[in-house]
Design an enzyme around this catalytic site. Structure first.
Site, mmCIF file in Angstrom:
data_model
loop_
_atom_site.group_PDB
_atom_site.id
_atom_site.type_symbol
_atom_site.label_atom_id
_atom_site.label_comp_id
_atom_site.label_asym_id
_atom_site.label_seq_id
_atom_site.Cartn_x
_atom_site.Cartn_y
_atom_site.Cartn_z
ATOM 1 N N ASP A 95 0.853 -1.190 0.000
ATOM 2 C CA ASP A 95 0.000 0.000 0.000
ATOM 3 C C ASP A 95 0.895 1.248 0.000
ATOM 4 O O ASP A 95 1.615 1.496 0.969
ATOM 5 C CB ASP A 95 -0.869 -0.025 1.273
ATOM 6 C CG ASP A 95 -2.144 0.776 1.117
ATOM 7 O OD1 ASP A 95 -3.153 0.413 1.751
ATOM 8 O OD2 ASP A 95 -2.132 1.769 0.355
ATOM 9 N N ASP A 190 -2.880 4.881 -2.453
ATOM 10 C CA ASP A 190 -3.850 5.501 -1.552
ATOM 11 C C ASP A 190 -4.275 6.883 -2.079
ATOM 12 O O ASP A 190 -3.416 7.710 -2.407
ATOM 13 C CB ASP A 190 -3.150 5.656 -0.190
ATOM 14 C CG ASP A 190 -4.078 6.155 0.892
ATOM 15 O OD1 ASP A 190 -5.091 5.486 1.155
ATOM 16 O OD2 ASP A 190 -3.805 7.217 1.463
ATOM 17 N N GLU A 240 -6.827 3.875 -5.383
ATOM 18 C CA GLU A 240 -8.017 4.242 -4.610
ATOM 19 C C GLU A 240 -8.413 5.639 -5.065
ATOM 20 O O GLU A 240 -7.612 6.576 -4.967
ATOM 21 C CB GLU A 240 -7.739 4.241 -3.108
ATOM 22 C CG GLU A 240 -9.009 4.571 -2.327
ATOM 23 C CD GLU A 240 -8.752 5.088 -0.929
ATOM 24 O OE1 GLU A 240 -7.730 5.741 -0.708
ATOM 25 O OE2 GLU A 240 -9.583 4.849 -0.050
ATOM 26 N N HIS A 314 -11.075 -1.424 4.990
ATOM 27 C CA HIS A 314 -10.770 -1.035 6.377
ATOM 28 C C HIS A 314 -11.359 0.331 6.724
ATOM 29 O O HIS A 314 -11.192 0.818 7.855
ATOM 30 C CB HIS A 314 -9.258 -1.046 6.572
ATOM 31 C CG HIS A 314 -8.582 -0.076 5.671
ATOM 32 N ND1 HIS A 314 -8.327 -0.334 4.328
ATOM 33 C CD2 HIS A 314 -8.149 1.168 5.897
ATOM 34 C CE1 HIS A 314 -7.756 0.717 3.786
ATOM 35 N NE2 HIS A 314 -7.646 1.649 4.709
ATOM 36 N N ASP A 315 -12.005 0.971 5.727
ATOM 37 C CA ASP A 315 -12.610 2.294 5.979
ATOM 38 C C ASP A 315 -14.126 2.230 6.025
ATOM 39 O O ASP A 315 -14.776 3.263 6.212
ATOM 40 C CB ASP A 315 -12.255 3.272 4.852
ATOM 41 C CG ASP A 315 -10.783 3.559 4.768
ATOM 42 O OD1 ASP A 315 -10.283 3.739 3.638
ATOM 43 O OD2 ASP A 315 -10.132 3.587 5.833
HETATM 44 O O1 TEU Z 1 -8.865 6.504 2.498
HETATM 45 C C1 TEU Z 1 -9.346 7.623 1.791
HETATM 46 C C2 TEU Z 1 -10.626 8.081 2.368
HETATM 47 O O2 TEU Z 1 -11.127 9.118 2.063
HETATM 48 C C3 TEU Z 1 -11.215 7.190 3.382
HETATM 49 O O3 TEU Z 1 -10.705 7.649 4.578
HETATM 50 C C4 TEU Z 1 -12.701 7.195 3.334
HETATM 51 O O4 TEU Z 1 -13.144 7.742 2.163
HETATM 52 C C5 TEU Z 1 -13.249 8.025 4.444
HETATM 53 O O5 TEU Z 1 -12.717 7.491 5.635
HETATM 54 C C6 TEU Z 1 -14.760 7.903 4.423
HETATM 55 O O6 TEU Z 1 -15.241 8.751 5.439
HETATM 56 C C7 TEU Z 1 -7.491 6.267 2.421
HETATM 57 C C8 TEU Z 1 -7.188 5.107 3.356
HETATM 58 O O7 TEU Z 1 -7.891 3.959 2.907
HETATM 59 C C9 TEU Z 1 -7.642 5.518 4.746
HETATM 60 O O8 TEU Z 1 -7.517 4.431 5.664
HETATM 61 C C10 TEU Z 1 -6.780 6.675 5.188
HETATM 62 O O9 TEU Z 1 -7.245 7.143 6.453
HETATM 63 C C11 TEU Z 1 -6.871 7.830 4.182
HETATM 64 O O10 TEU Z 1 -6.761 7.417 2.823
HETATM 65 C C12 TEU Z 1 -5.714 8.785 4.414
HETATM 66 O O11 TEU Z 1 -4.522 8.132 4.045
#
Ligand code: TEU
Ligand code: CA
Length: 543
Positions: A95, A190, A240, A314-315
């Site tokens: 990642d 990311d 992403e 994970h989000d």
């Molecule tokens: O996520 C991007 C992001 O915007 C997500 O955090 C999600 O859309 C948001 O939490 C929804 O409310 C990436 C990673 O997957 C995330 O874990 C990181 O926190 C973020 O980027 C910053 O690197």
């Protein structure tokens, strides 16, 4: 089509398997579970960041791209994982968090000391814009010693990198080459569609600023450059894409553009955001969900783009709690959701625990939460004069921690994840929803996922065929045909908790997969029961 018959399995390293009894998942823990992942049918494992980090955002805040956070293991642990995964035909995807670094990164620390070279690695400005951070509050943080503000689209400990600076781009290419030489087989990038910021920063009178920095004008150029100069065209690369659109995603993923192999986009995961706001609850609009899924499948097919389909990561909250029914129809709806997406056109990405039907954590107290976004919004929502009960209800539905509780490996005290209290409480709320029981139960969600993924690999129509949606007129039904040469397979899904009667247009042929005991056919009518999923098709003779 290159990865149409491949399956990605996402591992949130901190919550997957603890091997040394500190309550935190680690690299040797992953290695110990490779046979499970192989049995499921995965070809790639995407591991969330394990590089040196203060872990304010659990590793998405990197302070050293070249070393592994000791809490997750060592470089030799990673060598063993890569070797053991390769033996099983599994490629490791790392990642790459290139939109920002931790403010503890040496580059940022030098910038804080006023070093002009490193200040140019970030966005330092004399005055802020009115943009919001995605984690709440302003997207700018004031540095008194410099009398300047720096940009952070996420937490204030995550400073955005300045990709217009060629030195920055060259530094990041070196990071890719370093890990590529370790033998990994892919990279996840990311929020990579946020890397191209505007030349001038202006207030957004119509929104939170994202329209100025999302899918910026140089993203395609930067991706082409990054991929070409690191020689990863044939690797599995997935971007992403935060708040993106279909034309850009076609551009990011069509092979002839030589950018990425595929994209993650999120339109289908916002149909329960009231007024587009994650923190305003509403039941998911399943008609809108169906419409968006079909729009993107048809659009990516016509544009020759390539999607990675997923319900969870994970989000995100757990899909069976969010779009299915983690009570009365738990098992049926977990299987239904998998069938809807994972036989479509693209590359499936299964998130750890999803294959077990793991439900939301439903925490009841703010002290159970660890996620920086959730804790920030707890305070923001209280300031908006919501009651503590209302805010806890919102977090219980929306928090990213719902997807970050430890894997449910068995029914023991710490669910086989660790021998001590984990960093985040275990929440294996459905007793039979654990790997040990489900591997032994042929009717389990796990066994259904295994069969589904095997089907996808067995039939070219499912891995690389055209998709055509059918029975569109039936509310709450998602149905489609996959066709390749003379081979056609049909998928029929009831997204709802009610019966739906469908007038069949011909024979269903052989039933290849079904999440119920038998079909319910009344003359020419197929009666779909709540969350029923059917995969069928004629056997092909003389292909
Ligand atoms: O996520 C991007 C992001 O915007 C997500 O955090 C999600 O859309 C948001 O939490 C929804 O409310 C990436 C990673 O997957 C995330 O874990 C990181 O926190 C973020 O980027 C910053 O690197
Ligand atoms: Ca550990």
């Amino acid at each position: 089509m290159q990865f149409g018959d491949k399956i990605i399995y996402e591992i949130y390293i901190k919550s997957f398997q603890d091997s040394n009894g500190d309550g935190i998942g680690d690299i040797p823990g992953i290695t110990s579970r490779l046979d499970y992942i192989k049995e499921l049918g995965a070809d790639y494992i995407w591991i969330t960041p394990f590089f040196v980090s203060p872990l304010k955002d659990n590793g998405y805040d990197i302070s050293d791209y070249y070393n592994i956070n000791p809490v997750f293991g060592t470089l030799s642990d990673l060598d063993v994982l890569i070797f053991e995964a390769d033996k099983r035909g599994i490629g490791i995807i790392l990642d790459m968090v290139f939109n920002h670094t931790s403010t503890e990164h040496e580059w940022f620390q030098k910038a804080l000391q006023g070093d002009p070279r490193y200040m140019e690695y970030y966005f330092f400005r004399d005055k802020p814009t009115n943009w919001d951070s995605k984690f709440g509050n302003s997207a700018w943080e004031y540095v008194p010693e410099l009398d300047k503000y720096y940009l952070h689209l996420f937490d204030k400990t995550q400073a955005d990198l300045n990709w217009t600076n060629e030195e920055v781009r060259d530094e990041l290419k070196k990071v890719i080459l370093y890990w590529k030489n370790k033998g990994v087989k892919g990279f996840r990038f990311d929020v990579v569609n946020l890397i191209s910021k505007p030349e001038t920063f202006e207030d957004d009178e119509a929104g939170d600023g994202r329209r100025f920095y999302t899918d910026g004008k140089n993203v395609h150029k930067y991706l082409k450059e990054l991929v070409a100069e690191t020689g990863i065209e044939e690797y599995l690369t997935v971007g992403e894409m935060s708040s993106t659109d279909l034309p850009n995603c076609i551009g990011y993923s069509r092979k002839e553009n030589r950018e990425l192999s595929m994209v993650f986009h999120f339109q289908h995961l916002k149909v329960d955001y009231r007024n587009g706001n994650k923190w305003e609850l509403m039941k998911p609009d399943m008609e809108q969900l169906k419409k968006l899924i079909m729009e993107w499948q048809n659009g990516m097919q016509e544009g020759n783009g390539w999607d990675s389909m997923f319900w969870c990561n994970h989000d995100q909250p757990r899909a069976v709690s969010r779009f299915g029914d983690d009570g009365k129809y738990w098992k049926e709806s977990a299987k239904l959701l998998a069938t809807v997406l994972y036989l479509m056109r693209g590359t499936p990405c299964i998130y750890q625990g999803e294959e077990l039907g793991q439900p939301n954590a439903y925490f009841t107290d703010i002290h159970q939460y660890r996620d920086v976004e959730s804790i920030n919004y707890y305070h923001i929502l209280l300031q908006e004069r919501k009651t503590k009960e209302e805010v806890l209800q919102i977090l219980a539905e929306r928090s990213r921690d719902n997807g970050r509780t430890p894997m449910c490996w068995n029914g023991s005290k710490y669910s086989g994840f660790s021998t001590v209290e984990p960093w985040l409480p275990c929440r294996c709320r459905i007793p039979e929803a654990n790997a040990e029981e489900e591997r032994a139960d042929e009717t389990s969600v796990f066994q259904y996922y295994k069969s589904l993924l095997q089907l996808r690999k067995q039939y070219p129509s499912l891995s690389k065929g055209r998709i055509t949606f059918i029975y569109e007129e039936y509310k709450n039904v998602i149905a489609y045909e996959r066709t390749y040469g003379k081979e056609t397979k049909t998928v029929i899904c009831n997204l709802s908790g009610e019966n739906v009667e469908v007038l069949l247009k011909g024979s269903l042929g052989n039933i290849l997969l079904h999440n119920m005991e038998e079909l319910c056919i009344d003359g020419e009518w197929l009666v779909l029961r709540p969350y029923e999923a059917i995969v069928c098709g004629e056997e092909v003779f003389g292909k």
